[in-house]
Write a protein that holds these residues in place. Structure first.
Motif, PDB file in Angstrom:
ATOM      1  N   LYS A 230       0.857  -1.109   0.029  1.00 53.45           N
ATOM      2  CA  LYS A 230       0.008  -0.019  -0.045  1.00 53.45           C
ATOM      3  C   LYS A 230       0.838   1.231  -0.274  1.00 53.45           C
ATOM      4  O   LYS A 230       1.760   1.445   0.805  1.00 53.45           O
ATOM      5  CB  LYS A 230      -1.055  -0.027   1.213  1.00 53.45           C
ATOM      6  N   ILE A 231       0.728   2.279  -0.902  1.00 54.44           N
ATOM      7  CA  ILE A 231       1.543   3.440  -1.040  1.00 54.44           C
ATOM      8  C   ILE A 231       0.870   4.640  -0.247  1.00 54.44           C
ATOM      9  O   ILE A 231      -0.199   4.870  -0.569  1.00 54.44           O
ATOM     10  CB  ILE A 231       1.560   3.708  -2.537  1.00 54.44           C
ATOM     11  N   THR A 232       1.375   4.926   0.740  1.00 56.47           N
ATOM     12  CA  THR A 232       1.185   6.148   1.317  1.00 56.47           C
ATOM     13  C   THR A 232       1.505   7.424   0.657  1.00 56.47           C
ATOM     14  O   THR A 232       2.655   7.788   0.422  1.00 56.47           O
ATOM     15  CB  THR A 232       1.716   6.161   2.734  1.00 56.47           C
ATOM     16  N   ILE A 233       0.597   8.158   0.239  1.00 62.42           N
ATOM     17  CA  ILE A 233       0.664   9.484  -0.686  1.00 62.42           C
ATOM     18  C   ILE A 233       1.017  10.540   0.245  1.00 62.42           C
ATOM     19  O   ILE A 233       0.180  10.844   1.149  1.00 62.42           O
ATOM     20  CB  ILE A 233      -0.477   9.836  -1.544  1.00 62.42           C
ATOM     21  N   PRO A 234       1.940  11.069   0.065  1.00 60.64           N
ATOM     22  CA  PRO A 234       2.386  12.373   0.863  1.00 60.64           C
ATOM     23  C   PRO A 234       1.734  13.487   0.645  1.00 60.64           C
ATOM     24  O   PRO A 234       2.262  14.234  -0.341  1.00 60.64           O
ATOM     25  CB  PRO A 234       4.001  12.476   0.771  1.00 60.64           C
ATOM     26  N   TYR A 235       0.242  13.836   1.098  1.00 57.49           N
ATOM     27  CA  TYR A 235      -0.557  14.704   0.563  1.00 57.49           C
ATOM     28  C   TYR A 235       0.115  16.135   0.853  1.00 57.49           C
ATOM     29  O   TYR A 235      -0.136  17.030   0.223  1.00 57.49           O
ATOM     30  CB  TYR A 235      -1.777  14.632   1.407  1.00 57.49           C
ATOM     31  N   PHE A 236       0.911  16.242   1.816  1.00 58.71           N
ATOM     32  CA  PHE A 236       1.758  17.806   1.743  1.00 58.71           C
ATOM     33  C   PHE A 236       2.300  18.153   0.389  1.00 58.71           C
ATOM     34  O   PHE A 236       2.421  19.428   0.334  1.00 58.71           O
ATOM     35  CB  PHE A 236       2.307  17.726   3.214  1.00 58.71           C
ATOM     36  N   ILE A 237       2.838  17.234  -0.233  1.00 57.19           N
ATOM     37  CA  ILE A 237       3.472  17.465  -1.414  1.00 57.19           C
ATOM     38  C   ILE A 237       2.420  18.100  -2.439  1.00 57.19           C
ATOM     39  O   ILE A 237       2.750  19.011  -3.275  1.00 57.19           O
ATOM     40  CB  ILE A 237       4.166  16.264  -2.005  1.00 57.19           C
ATOM     41  N   LEU A 238       1.271  17.446  -2.405  1.00 63.41           N
ATOM     42  CA  LEU A 238       0.198  18.067  -3.269  1.00 63.41           C
ATOM     43  C   LEU A 238      -0.230  19.405  -2.940  1.00 63.41           C
ATOM     44  O   LEU A 238      -0.185  20.266  -3.799  1.00 63.41           O
ATOM     45  CB  LEU A 238      -1.038  17.085  -3.344  1.00 63.41           C
ATOM     46  N   PHE A 239      -0.246  19.828  -1.711  1.00 59.42           N
ATOM     47  CA  PHE A 239      -0.508  21.109  -1.114  1.00 59.42           C
ATOM     48  C   PHE A 239       0.860  22.096  -1.583  1.00 59.42           C
ATOM     49  O   PHE A 239       0.512  23.253  -1.830  1.00 59.42           O
ATOM     50  CB  PHE A 239      -0.804  21.007   0.235  1.00 59.42           C
ATOM     51  N   TYR A 240       2.070  21.376  -1.354  1.00 58.45           N
ATOM     52  CA  TYR A 240       2.981  22.142  -1.890  1.00 58.45           C
ATOM     53  C   TYR A 240       2.922  22.662  -3.222  1.00 58.45           C
ATOM     54  O   TYR A 240       3.430  23.754  -3.666  1.00 58.45           O
ATOM     55  CB  TYR A 240       4.331  21.260  -1.661  1.00 58.45           C
ATOM     56  N   CYS A 241       2.680  22.022  -4.070  1.00 55.89           N
ATOM     57  CA  CYS A 241       2.488  22.052  -5.525  1.00 55.89           C
ATOM     58  C   CYS A 241       1.374  23.025  -5.647  1.00 55.89           C
ATOM     59  O   CYS A 241       1.547  24.171  -6.625  1.00 55.89           O
ATOM     60  CB  CYS A 241       2.063  20.920  -6.312  1.00 55.89           C
ATOM     61  N   LEU A 242       0.345  23.138  -4.904  1.00 56.24           N
ATOM     62  CA  LEU A 242      -0.823  23.927  -5.233  1.00 56.24           C
ATOM     63  C   LEU A 242      -0.380  25.540  -4.595  1.00 56.24           C
ATOM     64  O   LEU A 242      -0.779  26.211  -5.066  1.00 56.24           O
ATOM     65  CB  LEU A 242      -1.816  23.531  -3.856  1.00 56.24           C
ATOM     66  N   ALA A 243       0.637  25.399  -3.494  1.00 60.13           N
ATOM     67  CA  ALA A 243       1.420  26.747  -3.038  1.00 60.13           C
ATOM     68  C   ALA A 243       2.049  27.225  -4.292  1.00 60.13           C
ATOM     69  O   ALA A 243       1.783  28.467  -4.371  1.00 60.13           O
ATOM     70  CB  ALA A 243       1.985  26.438  -1.846  1.00 60.13           C
ATOM     71  N   ILE A 244       2.596  26.756  -4.744  1.00 59.29           N
ATOM     72  CA  ILE A 244       3.425  27.019  -5.980  1.00 59.29           C
ATOM     73  C   ILE A 244       2.420  27.752  -6.948  1.00 59.29           C
ATOM     74  O   ILE A 244       2.914  28.746  -7.641  1.00 59.29           O
ATOM     75  CB  ILE A 244       4.436  26.023  -6.584  1.00 59.29           C
ATOM     76  N   ALA A 245       1.539  26.891  -7.337  1.00 63.68           N
ATOM     77  CA  ALA A 245       0.475  27.275  -8.475  1.00 63.68           C
ATOM     78  C   ALA A 245      -0.200  28.520  -8.049  1.00 63.68           C
ATOM     79  O   ALA A 245      -0.218  29.404  -8.749  1.00 63.68           O
ATOM     80  CB  ALA A 245      -0.472  25.955  -8.640  1.00 63.68           C
ATOM     81  N   VAL A 246      -0.599  28.586  -6.843  1.00 66.72           N
ATOM     82  CA  VAL A 246      -1.369  29.885  -6.402  1.00 66.72           C
ATOM     83  C   VAL A 246      -0.339  31.033  -6.549  1.00 66.72           C
ATOM     84  O   VAL A 246      -0.821  32.000  -6.912  1.00 66.72           O
ATOM     85  CB  VAL A 246      -1.709  29.783  -4.946  1.00 66.72           C
ATOM     86  N   SER A 247       0.821  30.864  -6.090  1.00 70.33           N
ATOM     87  CA  SER A 247       1.607  32.193  -5.764  1.00 70.33           C
ATOM     88  C   SER A 247       1.953  32.636  -7.501  1.00 70.33           C
ATOM     89  O   SER A 247       2.396  33.870  -7.494  1.00 70.33           O
ATOM     90  CB  SER A 247       3.052  31.839  -5.018  1.00 70.33           C
ATOM     91  N   ASP A 248       1.979  31.674  -8.169  1.00 72.89           N
ATOM     92  CA  ASP A 248       2.078  32.315  -9.613  1.00 72.89           C
ATOM     93  C   ASP A 248       0.936  32.538 -10.347  1.00 72.89           C
ATOM     94  O   ASP A 248       1.007  33.637 -11.073  1.00 72.89           O
ATOM     95  CB  ASP A 248       2.811  30.711 -10.405  1.00 72.89           C
ATOM     96  N   LEU A 249      -0.117  32.097 -10.105  1.00 73.02           N
ATOM     97  CA  LEU A 249      -1.299  32.339 -10.686  1.00 73.02           C
ATOM     98  C   LEU A 249      -2.094  33.789 -10.154  1.00 73.02           C
ATOM     99  O   LEU A 249      -2.659  34.553 -10.931  1.00 73.02           O
ATOM    100  CB  LEU A 249      -2.459  31.440 -10.613  1.00 73.02           C
ATOM    101  N   LEU A 250      -1.528  34.138  -8.850  1.00 70.19           N
ATOM    102  CA  LEU A 250      -2.062  35.276  -8.448  1.00 70.19           C
ATOM    103  C   LEU A 250      -1.013  36.258  -7.698  1.00 70.19           C
ATOM    104  O   LEU A 250      -0.862  36.319  -6.440  1.00 70.19           O
ATOM    105  CB  LEU A 250      -3.191  34.700  -7.155  1.00 70.19           C
TER     106      LEU A 250
END
Length: 313
Positions: A230-250
């Motif tokens: 069973k693979i444990t997805i490190p969800y904080f990395i997804l939020f890390y990606c979201l943070a990068i996207a938000v700071s670039d889009l806005l």
């Protein structure tokens, strides 16, 4: 006896909170925070009433997400496109060679992998991001960070001397520093001592390498999945990606992003203090010299090979 024990607990908590507050000041850097925590643990001044491992794990994840607001995706991509081959080769090469070298050293698998990740990408930040993905404990994280910080301190002084000795120009030195020095702080320190162009090149390229935290953390979760597969997805990395996207889009909220980024950097310092509180002389003795020797071997390998490549191309 009961009263004495209570007084000891009060004393430990007082010293602990004073040290933690000190880590919030601009005078305490990440390596210093780790050392302060280590000294408290060695002197038996760490309160046992707190579940520091649980707190550290959550704070690490939050810190990495916050750091995402400090990465400008377009700038990182622009620099990455110029040296994508060298970046990919050094990251993949370091992880592969490090994996087999750690086996040869008979080093603890997770400790070796964390040192590899820190050497391949961006030192303490990479270790902080990969550690939850592979479910590393405080001891493994602490040994890895201690190894990386020792080498960072050496690089700060050694790299400019070598650069001048072999006649590296500003751009080449900046590229080499970004690839072969672990943490961004030491990259900036070494490059700024070399020159303004070296500083610009090194800082931007190091930023580009930081993006590789994302695929490496996800791959790490797959590599260290449990026996049940069973693979444990490190969800904080997804939020890390979201943070990068938000700071670039806005981009109009740059002030907010910078504030969050600064808070995240300070939270990471607190994390390192807490991790240091879980390390003691006894634990270091039980680990032996292998982590440091392994880290030095891997570091010399990537430093020499990347320098040779830059000189020959």
């Amino acid at each position: 006896m009961k009263s004495t024990l209570s007084m000891n607990q009060i004393k430990n908590q007082l010293v602990f909170w004073l040290a933690l507050i000190a880590c919030l000041t601009p005078f305490v850097t990440s390596p210093t925070a780790l050392i302060i925590g280590f000294l408290l643990a060695t002197l038996g001044l760490v309160p046992h009433e707190f579940n520091l491992a649980k707190i550290t794990k959550k704070l690490l994840a939050y810190s990495i997400v916050g750091l995402g607001f400090g990465i400008h995706f377009n700038d990182a991509l622009a620099v990455t496109s110029d040296g994508i081959g060298l970046i990919v080769a050094t990251i993949v090469g370091t992880l592969l060679i490090g994996w087999w070298t750690a086996k040869a050293f008979k080093l603890d698998k997770k400790t070796g992998y964390l040192i590899c990740s820190g050497t391949a990408i961006c030192g303490g930040s990479a270790i902080a991001a990969v550690a939850p993905a592979i479910k590393a404990n405080d001891g493994q994280i602490g040994l890895s960070l201690a190894t990386v910080f020792v080498l960072n301190s050496l690089a700060l002084f050694i790299f400019p001397v070598i650069g001048h000795a072999v006649g590296l120009d500003q751009h080449t030195f900046g590229t080499w520093a970004a690839i072969a020095i672990h943490d961004t702080s030491s990259v900036v320190g070494a490059a700024s001592a070399y020159g303004e162009e070296a500083l610009t090149t090194a800082t931007t390229l190091k930023l580009a390498r930081a993006l590789w935290i994302i695929p490496v953390a996800l791959f790490s979760a797959f590599l260290f999945r449990s026996d049940s597969r069973k693979i444990t997805i490190p969800y904080f990395i997804l939020f890390y990606c979201l943070a990068i996207a938000v700071s670039d889009l806005l981009p109009q909220f740059e002030f907010v992003y910078q504030t969050v980024f600064d808070i995240a950097k300070k939270a990471l310092v607190i994390c390192l203090f807490l991790i240091g509180c879980g390390i003691s002389v006894e634990k270091l003795k039980s680990a032996g010299p292998k982590p440091l020797v392994f880290g030095v071997t891997l570091w010399i390998g990537i430093s020499c090979s990347s320098l040779a490549w830059l000189l020959l191309t």
